[in-house]
Design a protein around this motif. Structure first.
Motif, PDB file in Angstrom:
ATOM      1  N   THR A 159       0.814  -1.212   0.000  1.00 26.90           N
ATOM      2  CA  THR A 159       0.000   0.000   0.000  1.00 26.90           C
ATOM      3  C   THR A 159       0.846   1.260   0.000  1.00 26.90           C
ATOM      4  O   THR A 159       0.320   2.354  -0.105  1.00 26.90           O
ATOM      5  CB  THR A 159      -0.926   0.034   1.227  1.00 26.90           C
ATOM      6  N   GLU A 160       2.148   1.108   0.191  1.00 26.12           N
ATOM      7  CA  GLU A 160       3.006   2.302   0.177  1.00 26.12           C
ATOM      8  C   GLU A 160       3.152   2.783  -1.260  1.00 26.12           C
ATOM      9  O   GLU A 160       3.294   1.981  -2.181  1.00 26.12           O
ATOM     10  CB  GLU A 160       4.399   1.964   0.721  1.00 26.12           C
ATOM     11  N   GLY A 161       3.167   4.101  -1.420  1.00 27.67           N
ATOM     12  CA  GLY A 161       3.359   4.632  -2.774  1.00 27.67           C
ATOM     13  C   GLY A 161       3.321   6.138  -2.765  1.00 27.67           C
ATOM     14  O   GLY A 161       2.577   6.734  -1.984  1.00 27.67           O
ATOM     15  N   LYS A 162       4.115   6.719  -3.650  1.00 31.52           N
ATOM     16  CA  LYS A 162       4.157   8.185  -3.717  1.00 31.52           C
ATOM     17  C   LYS A 162       2.891   8.706  -4.392  1.00 31.52           C
ATOM     18  O   LYS A 162       2.301   8.036  -5.253  1.00 31.52           O
ATOM     19  CB  LYS A 162       5.379   8.629  -4.526  1.00 31.52           C
ATOM     20  N   ALA A 182       9.415   8.385   2.075  1.00 28.16           N
ATOM     21  CA  ALA A 182       8.383   9.271   1.525  1.00 28.16           C
ATOM     22  C   ALA A 182       7.181   8.469   1.027  1.00 28.16           C
ATOM     23  O   ALA A 182       6.039   8.928   1.114  1.00 28.16           O
ATOM     24  CB  ALA A 182       8.959  10.115   0.391  1.00 28.16           C
ATOM     25  N   GLU A 183       7.444   7.240   0.517  1.00 30.52           N
ATOM     26  CA  GLU A 183       6.326   6.431   0.009  1.00 30.52           C
ATOM     27  C   GLU A 183       5.339   6.117   1.123  1.00 30.52           C
ATOM     28  O   GLU A 183       4.114   6.146   0.936  1.00 30.52           O
ATOM     29  CB  GLU A 183       6.839   5.105  -0.590  1.00 30.52           C
ATOM     30  N   LEU A 184       5.873   5.787   2.317  1.00 31.54           N
ATOM     31  CA  LEU A 184       5.005   5.469   3.450  1.00 31.54           C
ATOM     32  C   LEU A 184       4.244   6.703   3.903  1.00 31.54           C
ATOM     33  O   LEU A 184       3.037   6.654   4.166  1.00 31.54           O
ATOM     34  CB  LEU A 184       5.855   4.898   4.594  1.00 31.54           C
ATOM     35  N   MET A 185       4.932   7.827   4.000  1.00 26.55           N
ATOM     36  CA  MET A 185       4.302   9.054   4.498  1.00 26.55           C
ATOM     37  C   MET A 185       3.215   9.536   3.542  1.00 26.55           C
ATOM     38  O   MET A 185       2.127   9.913   3.955  1.00 26.55           O
ATOM     39  CB  MET A 185       5.360  10.144   4.690  1.00 26.55           C
ATOM     40  N   THR A 221      -7.030  10.538  10.423  1.00 28.92           N
ATOM     41  CA  THR A 221      -8.081   9.911   9.608  1.00 28.92           C
ATOM     42  C   THR A 221      -8.185   8.408   9.811  1.00 28.92           C
ATOM     43  O   THR A 221      -9.152   7.792   9.397  1.00 28.92           O
ATOM     44  CB  THR A 221      -7.812  10.158   8.114  1.00 28.92           C
ATOM     45  N   GLY A 222      -7.142   7.787  10.415  1.00 32.19           N
ATOM     46  CA  GLY A 222      -7.182   6.343  10.612  1.00 32.19           C
ATOM     47  C   GLY A 222      -6.713   5.536   9.418  1.00 32.19           C
ATOM     48  O   GLY A 222      -6.756   4.312   9.437  1.00 32.19           O
ATOM     49  N   LYS A 223      -6.221   6.176   8.373  1.00 30.62           N
ATOM     50  CA  LYS A 223      -5.767   5.429   7.185  1.00 30.62           C
ATOM     51  C   LYS A 223      -4.487   4.681   7.529  1.00 30.62           C
ATOM     52  O   LYS A 223      -3.555   5.257   8.094  1.00 30.62           O
ATOM     53  CB  LYS A 223      -5.527   6.402   6.040  1.00 30.62           C
ATOM     54  N   PHE A 224      -4.460   3.384   7.167  1.00 30.63           N
ATOM     55  CA  PHE A 224      -3.340   2.524   7.530  1.00 30.63           C
ATOM     56  C   PHE A 224      -2.518   2.212   6.283  1.00 30.63           C
ATOM     57  O   PHE A 224      -3.057   2.053   5.195  1.00 30.63           O
ATOM     58  CB  PHE A 224      -3.870   1.226   8.137  1.00 30.63           C
ATOM     59  N   SER A 225      -1.225   2.077   6.453  1.00 23.28           N
ATOM     60  CA  SER A 225      -0.380   1.764   5.304  1.00 23.28           C
ATOM     61  C   SER A 225       0.848   0.987   5.749  1.00 23.28           C
ATOM     62  O   SER A 225       1.284   1.095   6.897  1.00 23.28           O
ATOM     63  CB  SER A 225       0.048   3.048   4.604  1.00 23.28           C
ATOM     64  N   GLY A 226       1.382   0.190   4.832  1.00 19.83           N
ATOM     65  CA  GLY A 226       2.593  -0.569   5.118  1.00 19.83           C
ATOM     66  C   GLY A 226       2.639  -1.779   4.219  1.00 19.83           C
ATOM     67  O   GLY A 226       1.605  -2.357   3.895  1.00 19.83           O
ATOM     68  N   ASN A 227       3.819  -2.150   3.781  1.00 21.40           N
ATOM     69  CA  ASN A 227       3.981  -3.309   2.905  1.00 21.40           C
ATOM     70  C   ASN A 227       4.104  -4.575   3.729  1.00 21.40           C
ATOM     71  O   ASN A 227       4.788  -4.609   4.754  1.00 21.40           O
ATOM     72  CB  ASN A 227       5.232  -3.133   2.034  1.00 21.40           C
ATOM     73  N   LEU A 228       3.421  -5.613   3.249  1.00 22.31           N
ATOM     74  CA  LEU A 228       3.433  -6.911   3.938  1.00 22.31           C
ATOM     75  C   LEU A 228       4.193  -7.927   3.095  1.00 22.31           C
ATOM     76  O   LEU A 228       4.233  -7.810   1.865  1.00 22.31           O
ATOM     77  CB  LEU A 228       1.998  -7.394   4.147  1.00 22.31           C
TER      78      LEU A 228
END
Lengths: 267, 358
Positions: free
Chosen positions: A193-196, B216-219, B320-327
């Motif tokens: 889900t990571e992405g610029k 930056a991708e995560l942020m 906002t509660g939006k979750f992100s991270g690569n699994l």
């Protein structure tokens, strides 16, 4: 008594090829067939006529005609048939033709194939063989079905059937592989889900977009004209066509009934 | 006095195009296309547009000298430094998950202009993480079992916020196609146009994170933030959470802001060109005016975990509660699912082919 015998003899002499009380299937006015050959071909065509419920005749003549197709159609109608198939062999012009009238015209698309057989027999002077081959051609054409295993074995040999199956398998395998790759990629995408972000539309000041100036200047035009295909020329005056497996000609008999024919061929 | 002379070129073939006195038009000798003088004049004037320009004000920093109960926690592993309450028993680095040490020196906190307070609790962040793992068919089976999250850190991440007014000029070559039939011909007419659009658009609070310690991708995947909830900075908001100072300056962050703002501006202008079969952009320029920069702390829940010797970092937008991270993906599971889907699709398609062939 004498008068009666003379009358009966007159009828028998006038119609040598007509067997008393029976329909004529082979009319040999040119006398090229022996009696045995006439009997043999007569029985053959009779069997086909009864089995397939069709009026089928062979007419051998010496009478000159510049349109063998019309000659054949006229002869068929002279027997009272406006629906049937006739093989006309003209020994004067050395031409022959297959003429179909009425519902029998449904097999007109196979006339070319019929000619292929008859060229061989008539070209070699085997008229009995040619007449019988004509009969079997009529029978096969009337009973032809697209997915008929028997017919497919003649027209579509083993390798062609195998080709169709292998094509279907290839298409199924290729499509299934594509679908499976797409679905797995979508499932994989769930994990990443990571992405610029490439834009900042979330931060546009509301109602701030203003198109100050816009214009569309016409420069020039290219015009491409492609000629439309014209319909094919008709032949034999009466027209022609093609149906499925081959081409044929159409025309009208002297009484105005339409027929389909091969257009005549030399032998 | 010097007079500039423009040589007109044919838009169709590119050859020089002279004025024809008979036709009273500009007629190309190579392709015979004719143009009105006004048409080519408009084309030449619209083709000349300026270069991009970006005008940003310089950011003026202010510093909070009063520690106000804050102290530094330093990670000897990744070098990460966070500011937090002395009362917080911070033991884990929010960036890499390793143990941190307390640093006595406190040189002062750079005063942010804005802060968005946390709206989600740590418990809600933990729940969001376990919900995030659900339904992921290709996730390694033992990942969740081996990576139970005990500690999630709430961190105020430094961001630069960019506000500007943007104007854009764009030029396009566009075509319209019309087809029709006559008795003898199929006719296709292709009309060529020069399209120009000039417009303005404003942006506010475009965020670019000011820390190099977080990717930056995560942020950016945690956006958007809603700045209606932003308040003037007060250290009270930091209580119970970590915060950080920027290590990427505003000048370094401006480049990223320029890219995003320019892309949005050009796309907004492009979306106004409608009614054509084919549109090709030929040139564009953007100009940024009234560019202002501000410094803000934005709320993020962040934690790291290790799986098969690889660090996996997860973050949640604290507003906002939006979750992100690569699994991590399990390759055996991927192949297994791929095979099953292939077999099912193959059978269905083959049966369909047979039915259609009949």
């Amino acid at each position: 008594m004498k008068k009666l015998i003379c009358l009966l003899s007159f009828f028998i002499l006038l119609c040598p090829s007509i067997i008393k009380g029976e329909q004529a299937y082979v009319v040999d006015e040119a006398n090229i067939l022996s009696q045995d050959e006439i009997n043999s071909t007569q029985n053959y065509l009779k069997q086909i006529a009864e089995e397939d419920n069709i009026n089928i005749v062979c007419y051998i003549t010496n009478e000159y005609s510049d349109d063998i197709s019309v000659q054949g159609a006229d002869f068929l109608e002279s027997l009272g048939y406006y629906d049937g198939a006739v093989l006309i062999i003209n020994m004067n012009t050395r031409m022959y033709d297959i003429v179909l009238e009425g519902d029998s015209q449904s097999i007109a698309g196979f006339i070319e194939e019929g000619f292929e057989y008859l060229d061989y027999y008539l070209g070699n002077g085997d008229f009995e063989g040619g007449i019988k081959r004509f009969g079997s051609w009529v029978h096969d054409s009337l009973n032809y079905k697209e997915d008929d295993i028997y017919y497919n074995d003649d027209q579509y040999s083993g390798p062609n059937r195998e080709n169709r199956l292998s094509t279907m398998l290839l298409i199924a395998a290729g499509s299934a592989a594509f679908i499976s790759i797409v679905v797995v990629l979508l499932m994989y995408k769930q994990l990443k889900t990571e992405g610029k972000k490439y834009d900042a539309f979330d931060y546009v000041t509301p109602r701030s977009f203003n198109l100050r100036r816009s214009g569309d200047v016409f420069l020039y035009r290219n015009v491409i004209r492609r000629p439309r295909p014209k319909p094919e020329n008709r032949s034999n005056g009466g027209g022609g066509g093609s149906h499925g497996h081959g081409s044929f000609h159409t025309g009208s008999s002297s009484s105005g009934h339409s027929f389909s024919s091969g257009g005549g061929r030399k032998f | 006095m010097t007079t500039s002379i423009s040589q007109y070129k044919c838009p169709n073939c590119g050859a020089p195009i002279p004025f024809d006195p008979n036709a009273q038009k500009l007629v190309c000798k190579h392709c015979d296309t004719e143009f009105e003088v006004s048409t080519l004049q408009a084309m030449v004037s619209e083709e000349n547009i300026a270069e991009d320009s970006y005008n940003w004000e310089e950011y003026q920093e202010t510093t909070l000298n009063d520690a106000n109960g804050q102290t530094y926690y330093v990670c000897p592993s990744c070098g990460g430094q966070v500011i937090g309450d002395k009362t917080m028993s911070a033991s884990q680095c929010p960036y890499c998950g390793n143990s941190v040490i307390v640093e006595d020196k406190f040189e002062g906190l750079l005063k942010p202009d804005l802060v968005i307070p946390f709206k989600y609790t740590k418990e809600e962040a933990k729940k969001a993480y376990s919900d995030y793992l659900k339904g992921k068919k290709l996730l390694a089976k033992d990942f969740e079992a081996k990576n139970i999250v005990e500690k999630i850190n709430g961190l105020y991440v430094p961001y630069w916020l960019f506000n500007c007014d943007c104007s854009c000029q764009a030029r396009f070559n566009a075509t319209r196609v019309r087809t029709y039939m006559t008795r003898d011909f199929d006719v296709e007419e292709i009309e060529h146009y020069l399209v120009y659009r000039d417009g303005d658009i404003s942006f506010e609070n475009v965020p670019v994170d000011g820390t190099k310690k977080l990717p930056a991708e995560l942020m950016e995947s945690l956006e958007p933030f809603d700045f209606k909830d932003a308040v003037d900075f007060n250290t009270a908001y930091l209580s119970g959470f970590f915060s950080d100072q920027y290590d990427e300056s505003a000048d370094e962050a401006i480049k990223r802001a320029n890219e995003r703002i320019k892309a949005s501006t050009v796309e907004a202008i492009n979306s106004t060109v409608i009614g054509y079969v084919n549109v090709v952009p030929t040139s564009s320029n953007v100009r940024f005016d009234n560019g202002k920069v501000s410094y803000a702390l934005l709320p993020i829940y962040i934690f790291s975990t290790k799986y098969n010797d690889q660090v996996y970092r997860f973050a949640m937008n604290g507003q906002t509660g939006k979750f992100s991270g690569n699994l991590p993906a399990d390759s055996k599971r991927s192949l297994g699912y791929g095979f099953i889907i292939f077999v099912i699709a193959f059978i269905l398609i083959f049966v369909l082919e047979i039915l259609l062939a009949r």
